[in-house]
Design a protein around this motif. Structure first.
Motif, mmCIF file in Angstrom:
data_model
loop_
_atom_site.group_PDB
_atom_site.id
_atom_site.type_symbol
_atom_site.label_atom_id
_atom_site.label_comp_id
_atom_site.label_asym_id
_atom_site.label_seq_id
_atom_site.Cartn_x
_atom_site.Cartn_y
_atom_site.Cartn_z
ATOM 1 N N ALA A 1 0.819 -1.219 0.000
ATOM 2 C CA ALA A 1 0.000 0.000 0.000
ATOM 3 C C ALA A 1 0.853 1.269 0.000
ATOM 4 O O ALA A 1 0.349 2.348 -0.338
ATOM 5 C CB ALA A 1 -0.943 -0.007 1.200
ATOM 6 N N ASN A 2 2.125 1.165 0.372
ATOM 7 C CA ASN A 2 3.036 2.322 0.356
ATOM 8 C C ASN A 2 3.741 2.471 -0.990
ATOM 9 O O ASN A 2 4.713 3.213 -1.095
ATOM 10 C CB ASN A 2 4.075 2.192 1.478
ATOM 11 N N LEU A 3 3.267 1.717 -1.994
ATOM 12 C CA LEU A 3 3.833 1.745 -3.350
ATOM 13 C C LEU A 3 5.289 1.297 -3.378
ATOM 14 O O LEU A 3 6.109 1.816 -4.123
ATOM 15 C CB LEU A 3 3.655 3.129 -3.985
ATOM 16 N N ARG A 4 5.577 0.324 -2.558
ATOM 17 C CA ARG A 4 6.916 -0.256 -2.502
ATOM 18 C C ARG A 4 6.841 -1.655 -3.095
ATOM 19 O O ARG A 4 6.075 -2.506 -2.625
ATOM 20 C CB ARG A 4 7.377 -0.325 -1.042
ATOM 21 N N GLY A 5 7.603 -1.898 -4.137
ATOM 22 C CA GLY A 5 7.676 -3.221 -4.731
ATOM 23 C C GLY A 5 8.858 -3.964 -4.149
ATOM 24 O O GLY A 5 9.972 -3.436 -4.103
ATOM 25 N N THR A 6 8.624 -5.171 -3.694
ATOM 26 C CA THR A 6 9.693 -5.988 -3.122
ATOM 27 C C THR A 6 9.576 -7.397 -3.694
ATOM 28 O O THR A 6 8.518 -7.788 -4.191
ATOM 29 C CB THR A 6 9.618 -6.060 -1.586
ATOM 30 N N GLY A 7 10.673 -8.135 -3.617
ATOM 31 C CA GLY A 7 10.608 -9.511 -4.081
ATOM 32 C C GLY A 7 11.967 -10.162 -4.138
ATOM 33 O O GLY A 7 12.950 -9.668 -3.591
ATOM 34 N N PHE A 8 11.984 -11.272 -4.848
ATOM 35 C CA PHE A 8 13.180 -12.076 -5.011
ATOM 36 C C PHE A 8 13.399 -12.234 -6.508
ATOM 37 O O PHE A 8 12.483 -12.576 -7.254
ATOM 38 C CB PHE A 8 12.971 -13.442 -4.331
ATOM 39 N N GLY A 9 14.620 -11.985 -6.972
ATOM 40 C CA GLY A 9 14.907 -12.028 -8.400
ATOM 41 C C GLY A 9 15.489 -13.333 -8.895
ATOM 42 O O GLY A 9 15.791 -13.462 -10.078
ATOM 43 N N CYS B 1 18.215 -14.777 -7.209
ATOM 44 C CA CYS B 1 19.427 -14.906 -6.402
ATOM 45 C C CYS B 1 19.399 -13.881 -5.262
ATOM 46 O O CYS B 1 19.766 -14.191 -4.146
ATOM 47 C CB CYS B 1 20.655 -14.689 -7.283
ATOM 48 N N ASN B 2 18.958 -12.685 -5.562
ATOM 49 C CA ASN B 2 18.958 -11.576 -4.604
ATOM 50 C C ASN B 2 17.543 -11.060 -4.355
ATOM 51 O O ASN B 2 16.647 -11.212 -5.196
ATOM 52 C CB ASN B 2 19.801 -10.419 -5.162
ATOM 53 N N THR B 3 17.387 -10.431 -3.195
ATOM 54 C CA THR B 3 16.128 -9.735 -2.937
ATOM 55 C C THR B 3 16.259 -8.317 -3.469
ATOM 56 O O THR B 3 17.363 -7.780 -3.581
ATOM 57 C CB THR B 3 15.792 -9.720 -1.425
ATOM 58 N N PHE B 4 15.114 -7.725 -3.797
ATOM 59 C CA PHE B 4 15.137 -6.370 -4.349
ATOM 60 C C PHE B 4 14.017 -5.538 -3.745
ATOM 61 O O PHE B 4 13.077 -6.055 -3.143
ATOM 62 C CB PHE B 4 15.003 -6.399 -5.888
ATOM 63 N N SER B 5 14.143 -4.239 -3.944
ATOM 64 C CA SER B 5 13.142 -3.285 -3.491
ATOM 65 C C SER B 5 13.163 -2.100 -4.453
ATOM 66 O O SER B 5 14.222 -1.709 -4.942
ATOM 67 C CB SER B 5 13.490 -2.823 -2.070
ATOM 68 N N ALA B 6 11.992 -1.549 -4.727
ATOM 69 C CA ALA B 6 11.898 -0.399 -5.627
ATOM 70 C C ALA B 6 10.544 0.276 -5.436
ATOM 71 O O ALA B 6 9.600 -0.347 -4.950
ATOM 72 C CB ALA B 6 12.038 -0.843 -7.076
ATOM 73 N N ALA C 1 4.783 2.008 -13.330
ATOM 74 C CA ALA C 1 6.123 2.604 -13.315
ATOM 75 C C ALA C 1 6.911 2.006 -12.153
ATOM 76 O O ALA C 1 6.393 1.872 -11.048
ATOM 77 C CB ALA C 1 6.034 4.117 -13.158
ATOM 78 N N VAL C 2 8.150 1.648 -12.429
ATOM 79 C CA VAL C 2 9.033 1.096 -11.400
ATOM 80 C C VAL C 2 10.256 1.998 -11.306
ATOM 81 O O VAL C 2 10.886 2.305 -12.324
ATOM 82 C CB VAL C 2 9.466 -0.349 -11.747
ATOM 83 N N GLY C 3 10.565 2.423 -10.084
ATOM 84 C CA GLY C 3 11.724 3.284 -9.861
ATOM 85 C C GLY C 3 13.013 2.478 -9.859
ATOM 86 O O GLY C 3 13.007 1.259 -10.092
ATOM 87 N N PRO C 4 14.112 3.117 -9.571
ATOM 88 C CA PRO C 4 15.387 2.394 -9.497
ATOM 89 C C PRO C 4 15.295 1.244 -8.492
ATOM 90 O O PRO C 4 14.643 1.351 -7.461
ATOM 91 C CB PRO C 4 16.373 3.458 -9.021
ATOM 92 N N ILE C 5 15.969 0.166 -8.812
ATOM 93 C CA ILE C 5 15.895 -1.051 -8.002
ATOM 94 C C ILE C 5 17.113 -1.155 -7.090
ATOM 95 O O ILE C 5 18.253 -1.038 -7.543
ATOM 96 C CB ILE C 5 15.807 -2.294 -8.917
ATOM 97 N N ALA C 6 16.845 -1.365 -5.805
ATOM 98 C CA ALA C 6 17.907 -1.652 -4.832
ATOM 99 C C ALA C 6 17.986 -3.171 -4.714
ATOM 100 O O ALA C 6 16.968 -3.851 -4.610
ATOM 101 C CB ALA C 6 17.558 -1.026 -3.487
ATOM 102 N N LEU C 7 19.210 -3.698 -4.731
ATOM 103 C CA LEU C 7 19.404 -5.137 -4.823
ATOM 104 C C LEU C 7 20.492 -5.587 -3.849
ATOM 105 O O LEU C 7 21.509 -4.915 -3.697
ATOM 106 C CB LEU C 7 19.832 -5.452 -6.268
#
Length: 161
Positions: free
Chosen positions: A81-89, A91-96, A107-113
């Protein structure tokens, strides 16, 4: 006598349109039509299509990348609900930042990995997955599946637990 002519004229003026309507109705019925249908009807525009609602908070598991089944690889996505996308790619987890927009835009912002080291096959898959996710511009729900499309390809997700 003028008075009788006045009444007769008034009566004729009143009855003539009714007789004409009756004749039109009889002619239409004889042809098998309906006089009400003889007049052109205005087309009613279809109701506007309502925008679909993006499934916030749902967990999704990728099943296809650019039309190819993922197979044994594993990748996930969840948009909260905070418009935060998270998951597993893979090998690594990500957030954007992940923004479902009007008219099923996305729209997806820059991805932190995270920086785990993985074998080449898994790293290549993860890179392709994240490129497709980052480039996604549209989303849709098709037969219960989440579909993300954009310049980096197409991702299809099934609902996950």
């Amino acid at each position: 006598m003028n008075r009788r002519l006045g009444y007769a004229s008034a009566l004729a003026l009143t009855i003539a349109p009714l007789l004409a309507l009756s004749a039109t109705t009889a002619e239409a019925q004889r042809r098998g039509g309906n006089p009400a249908r003889e007049q052109p009807q205005q087309e009613v525009p279809p109701p506007p299509q309502q925008d679909k609602t993006f499934p916030m908070g749902a967990s999704w598991a990728a099943v296809s990348l650019n039309g190819k089944p993922i197979g044994t690889m594993r990748a996930t996505l969840q948009v909260d609900a905070n418009l935060r996308g998270t998951g597993f790619g893979g090998c690594n987890t990500f957030s954007a930042s992940a923004y479902p927009l009007r008219q099923q835009g996305f729209a997806v912002g820059p991805i932190a990995l995270t920086k785990r080291s993985c074998d080449k096959g898994v790293s290549d898959f993860e890179r392709s997955f994240l490129v497709a996710l980052r480039a996604a511009r549209n989303w849709d729900l098709v037969q219960g599946r989440l579909v993300l499309k954009g310049g980096g390809g197409e991702l299809i997700f099934d609902r996950a637990l």
